[in-house]
Enzyme design. Structure first.
Site, PDB file in Angstrom:
ATOM      1  N   HIS A  34     -52.523 -59.505  12.112  1.00 39.33           N
ATOM      2  CA  HIS A  34     -52.318 -58.476  13.303  1.00 39.33           C
ATOM      3  C   HIS A  34     -50.871 -58.271  12.707  1.00 39.33           C
ATOM      4  O   HIS A  34     -50.069 -58.780  11.847  1.00 39.33           O
ATOM      5  CB  HIS A  34     -52.567 -58.786  14.670  1.00 39.33           C
ATOM      6  CG  HIS A  34     -52.014 -59.887  15.218  1.00 39.33           C
ATOM      7  ND1 HIS A  34     -50.444 -60.547  15.147  1.00 39.33           N
ATOM      8  CD2 HIS A  34     -52.517 -61.043  15.518  1.00 39.33           C
ATOM      9  CE1 HIS A  34     -50.446 -61.449  15.875  1.00 39.33           C
ATOM     10  NE2 HIS A  34     -51.554 -62.035  15.881  1.00 39.33           N
ATOM     11  N   GLU A  35     -50.161 -57.219  13.447  1.00 40.94           N
ATOM     12  CA  GLU A  35     -48.919 -56.728  13.149  1.00 40.94           C
ATOM     13  C   GLU A  35     -47.687 -58.053  13.376  1.00 40.94           C
ATOM     14  O   GLU A  35     -46.872 -58.153  12.668  1.00 40.94           O
ATOM     15  CB  GLU A  35     -48.391 -55.548  13.937  1.00 40.94           C
ATOM     16  CG  GLU A  35     -46.803 -55.061  13.758  1.00 40.94           C
ATOM     17  CD  GLU A  35     -46.641 -54.742  12.394  1.00 40.94           C
ATOM     18  OE1 GLU A  35     -45.834 -54.701  11.799  1.00 40.94           O
ATOM     19  OE2 GLU A  35     -47.765 -54.239  11.721  1.00 40.94           O
ATOM     20  N   HIS A  37     -48.396 -61.162  12.575  1.00 36.80           N
ATOM     21  CA  HIS A  37     -48.321 -62.002  11.288  1.00 36.80           C
ATOM     22  C   HIS A  37     -47.662 -61.022  10.179  1.00 36.80           C
ATOM     23  O   HIS A  37     -46.956 -61.624   9.325  1.00 36.80           O
ATOM     24  CB  HIS A  37     -49.688 -61.909  10.605  1.00 36.80           C
ATOM     25  CG  HIS A  37     -50.638 -63.020  11.796  1.00 36.80           C
ATOM     26  ND1 HIS A  37     -51.762 -62.630  12.417  1.00 36.80           N
ATOM     27  CD2 HIS A  37     -50.501 -64.212  11.752  1.00 36.80           C
ATOM     28  CE1 HIS A  37     -52.351 -63.396  13.158  1.00 36.80           C
ATOM     29  NE2 HIS A  37     -51.541 -64.672  12.783  1.00 36.80           N
ATOM     30  N   GLN A  61     -56.209 -79.323  14.885  1.00 41.65           N
ATOM     31  CA  GLN A  61     -55.394 -78.624  16.082  1.00 41.65           C
ATOM     32  C   GLN A  61     -56.321 -78.014  17.235  1.00 41.65           C
ATOM     33  O   GLN A  61     -55.789 -77.584  17.945  1.00 41.65           O
ATOM     34  CB  GLN A  61     -54.382 -77.689  15.611  1.00 41.65           C
ATOM     35  CG  GLN A  61     -54.804 -76.482  15.184  1.00 41.65           C
ATOM     36  CD  GLN A  61     -53.714 -75.563  14.372  1.00 41.65           C
ATOM     37  OE1 GLN A  61     -53.074 -75.683  13.335  1.00 41.65           O
ATOM     38  NE2 GLN A  61     -53.299 -74.500  15.319  1.00 41.65           N
ATOM     39  N   SER A 185     -51.748 -61.496  19.597  1.00 37.19           N
ATOM     40  CA  SER A 185     -52.674 -62.738  19.085  1.00 37.19           C
ATOM     41  C   SER A 185     -53.927 -62.392  18.545  1.00 37.19           C
ATOM     42  O   SER A 185     -54.502 -61.451  18.865  1.00 37.19           O
ATOM     43  CB  SER A 185     -52.580 -63.568  20.457  1.00 37.19           C
ATOM     44  OG  SER A 185     -53.431 -64.876  20.058  1.00 37.19           O
TER      45      SER A 185
END
Length: 286
Positions: A34-35, A37, A61, A185
């Site tokens: 997304h923006e 990243h 994780q 996110s």
């Protein structure tokens, strides 16, 4: 743009770049860009000759019952987006090549990992530091860019780099938000339309806490008072279950007893027990 899946191949390429005197920047990700990243990739592009973006959904994780199996993934889509912002290499290994049979090493940072996300997700940060250490050794970057949305992760990575003498500059990049204030996110894709108001309670609580500080008329306002304001806004939504809401020192992550320019509001909230969202903000930014 080149897509590499082999750890051996990416390390050879990184060694070649270094032998040519080229600066390497790494942006570690789990994909579904997304923006937020893309802003990390653009930041790396400003400072280096070669940008490597790792795309690996790291099983180490994720804890039991978390969303490993459902985490969004679309390599073709992500490659297109990364190429548009000038990424040189996507490193997209599979689990077997990153953790081959017999893999038995864990990198662990104590102290900073004992609270907040570390308390509610046991083992999470061991998985993060282990994979990031591997990525550093494979891609040999001069700098690496991480988002400040995962502020505890950023602090842990900086500690690891300092303690283990990695010759890497760690750059934190500001949170990118949707127009409505929601921190971007990959997990936002899980949200149903009727869950958006609950999700927005995180950013709205940050705004309310900052306004309370700004409008405080000379009276003493404590971190506990501000925490209560944030909790009240979030719990107005029955869909929300607070994992934690705290005001901590941005360096040590210890709970603040008084406000300072180091004070950071951090929170993690589950929406309908399905979607875990995090957010944070410095409270006294100049």
């Amino acid at each position: 743009m080149k897509v590499v899946t082999s750890p051996e191949e990416i390390q050879i390429l990184a060694q070649q770049y270094r032998s040519q005197g080229l600066l390497i920047g790494l942006v570690p990700t789990m994909g579904w860009f997304h923006e937020g990243h893309l802003s990390l990739m653009r930041r790396a592009r400003q400072s280096v000759d070669r940008v490597i973006v790792s795309l690996f959904i790291n099983p180490m994780q994720f804890g039991p019952g978390e969303d490993l199996d459902n985490y969004p993934y679309d390599l073709k889509r992500d490659c297109r987006l990364a190429e548009e912002v000038g990424v040189d290499i996507i490193f997209a290994p599979d689990k077997g090549s990153m953790y081959p049979e017999g893999f038995a090493t864990t990198v662990s940072v104590s102290g900073l990992t004992s609270s907040l996300c570390g308390a509610s997700r046991p083992g999470h940060f061991d998985g993060v530091t282990t994979v990031v250490a591997k990525l550093f050794n494979l891609t040999l970057p001069h700098l690496a860019v991480f988002g400040e949305k995962d502020f505890q992760q950023l602090a842990v990575i900086r500690r690891m780099v300092a303690d283990l003498d990695f010759p890497i500059d760690i750059i934190g990049h500001p949170i990118v938000r949707e127009k409505n204030g929601l921190a971007m996110s990959s997990r936002n894709t899980y949200l149903q339309k009727d869950e958006i108001p609950a999700a927005l309670s995180l950013s709205l609580s940050i705004t309310a806490v900052k306004n309370a500080i700004k409008n405080n008329s000379g009276q003493t306002i404590t971190p506990a008072d501000l925490k209560d304001i944030a909790c009240q806004i979030v719990t107005e939504h029955p869909e929300c279950e607070i994992d934690y809401i705290e005001i901590v020192d941005k360096t040590t992550l210890q709970v603040c007893t008084h406000l300072s320019e180091q004070s950071l509001l951090v929170m993690a909230v589950k929406i309908n027990k399905r979607i875990r969202l995090i957010d944070n903000s410095l409270l006294m930014e100049s």
